[in-house]
Design a protein around this motif. Structure first.
Motif, short mmCIF file in Angstrom:
data_model
loop_
_atom_site.label_atom_id
_atom_site.label_comp_id
_atom_site.label_asym_id
_atom_site.label_seq_id
_atom_site.Cartn_x
_atom_site.Cartn_y
_atom_site.Cartn_z
N ARG A 24 0.83 -1.20 0.00
CA ARG A 24 0.00 0.00 0.00
C ARG A 24 0.87 1.25 0.00
NH1 ARG A 24 -5.34 -0.04 1.63
NH2 ARG A 24 -5.22 2.17 1.07
N ASP A 45 -7.22 4.85 1.14
CA ASP A 45 -8.35 4.31 0.36
C ASP A 45 -8.99 5.39 -0.51
OD1 ASP A 45 -7.92 1.95 1.65
OD2 ASP A 45 -9.80 1.92 2.77
N THR A 69 -8.19 7.24 -3.02
CA THR A 69 -7.45 8.49 -3.23
C THR A 69 -7.23 8.78 -4.71
OG1 THR A 69 -6.27 8.10 -1.17
CG2 THR A 69 -5.32 9.72 -2.66
N GLU A 104 -6.85 1.67 -3.34
CA GLU A 104 -6.45 3.08 -3.47
C GLU A 104 -7.22 3.83 -4.56
OE1 GLU A 104 -1.91 1.93 -2.06
OE2 GLU A 104 -2.34 2.36 -4.16
#
Length: 370
Positions: free
Chosen positions: A147, A151, A153, A218
């Motif tokens: 990551r 989340d 984004t 993401e």
């Protein structure tokens, strides 16, 4: 041993920084040509995304951005493509702002990109008579096999010539004593045992699936990805494509063993964390992971005459590979052999091309988050 090898890659692997004669900034014309040939796909994808979502703030990420002019050139093209769509709409809302996230491993030369930002912003203003859109650019160091962003984004992810690099050399190529079973080769070659090609494929599947899982968290729903990476046409690895360049580099290192300029053990213990997948292998992992729909998958063959024609194809390839591998080769073999190694490598590439063409394959993958 496995953790140390992975840790070493994340710390040591990077394109050669700065603007010197062996830097990536000066030796990435082949990568630029590939991204230019795929540019229409990249820009069509980001325009379709903007038409479908019309966000006020567009989150863009370039994963594996490296250093040099290529990254900001792509970002500028994307901004212009989105603005063109916005102008063609009847919407009264202002042009979107652009939040650009540049990602690469921590040792990447991000500073050279930052130094180019004032001129980048000046060009945007000059092209628009002083009225450029808000563009915010930040660096996000770290491996994209994990990551990187919060989340939901990102709207658009771009990655060019990065995803063929694995997170680590596949641990399954080492025996119980920790020695490589791929003796005399630095990648899959004609003498590699079957366990080696299987180990590389298994590592690719693990890494690519993890990449998809992370990006699915993401990206917003309907977000897009354009992934450009080296690949291969058929199921076998022994052809005159991307794998062949590594076989030629293995031969060049071997030629330095006989006169004692390096040791055979060093050749036997050097393995690259690279994998050139087929289109079917990529499609299989996308379907299996399940977060994305495959919108497009195309195969490009970049014309070998489009490198630096002033110095010849062999030298262009040698300079390109050196800019990519120098950080790892110098640590393993020592800096003192690099000039001779890549001079010989360039000649060997030209000799092989004179016998029969080498056909490196580039894959362009467009994914849409479900």
């Amino acid at each position: 041993m496995e953790n140390n090898k992975k840790k070493g890659l994340e710390i040591e692997f990077h394109m050669t920084g700065g603007t010197g004669k062996t830097s990536y900034a000066k030796n990435s014309s082949l990568q630029k040509k590939a991204s230019d040939e795929a540019k229409h796909i990249t820009l069509e994808t980001v325009q379709e995304l903007y038409k479908a979502t019309s966000p006020k703030s567009l989150g863009l990420a370039d994963l594996g951005c490296s250093s040099g002019p290529n990254t900001l050139s792509t970002i500028r093209d994307i901004i212009e493509a989105v603005e063109a769509v916005h102008r063609d709409t009847t919407s009264s809302q202002p042009s979107p702002e652009f939040c650009v996230f540049l990602n690469d491993l921590p040792r990447n030369d991000f500073n050279s990109i930052f130094k180019a930002l004032p001129e980048f912003h000046r060009e945007l203003k000059r092209d628009r008579n002083g009225g450029s859109p808000p563009v915010f650019i930040a660096a996000y160091p770290g491996s994209f096999y994990g990551r990187l962003f919060p989340d939901n984004t990102l709207h658009f992810v771009y990655s060019s010539y990065s995803l063929h690099w694995l997170s680590k050399v596949p641990p399954a190529i080492y025996d119980e004593q920790g020695k490589s079973m791929n003796k005399g080769c630095i990648y899959i070659c004609s003498s590699s045992p079957e366990v080696v090609s299987k180990a590389y494929y298994d590592q690719f599947k693990e890494d690519f699936s993890l990449f998809l899982q992370c990006r699915s968290k993401e990206l917003v729903s309907g977000g897009r990805m354009v992934l450009i990476l080296l690949g291969r046409e058929g199921p076998g690895h022994i052809d005159r494509g991307n794998s062949f360049f590594w076989e030629l580099l293995s031969r060049t290192v071997a030629d330095l063993v006989a006169p004692g300029e390096t040791e055979e053990e060093k050749l036997d213990s050097y393995d690259v964390h690279f994998y050139a997948p087929t289109a079917a292998e990529i499609e299989g992992e996308v379907i299996k992971e399940g977060s994305f729909e495959l919108d497009r998958l195309e195969m490009l063959e970049v014309d070998r005459q489009t490198g630096d024609n002033a110095i010849g194809y062999g030298k262009t390839v040698a300079k390109t590979v050196r800019a990519i591998q120098e950080s790892m080769l110098s640590q393993h073999f020592g800096e003192e052999i690099l000039d001779k190694l890549f001079e010989s490598y360039g000649r060997l590439v030209d000799e092989e091309v004179a016998k029969e063409d080498i056909r490196p394959i580039t894959l362009v993958v467009v994914l849409r988050k479900l």
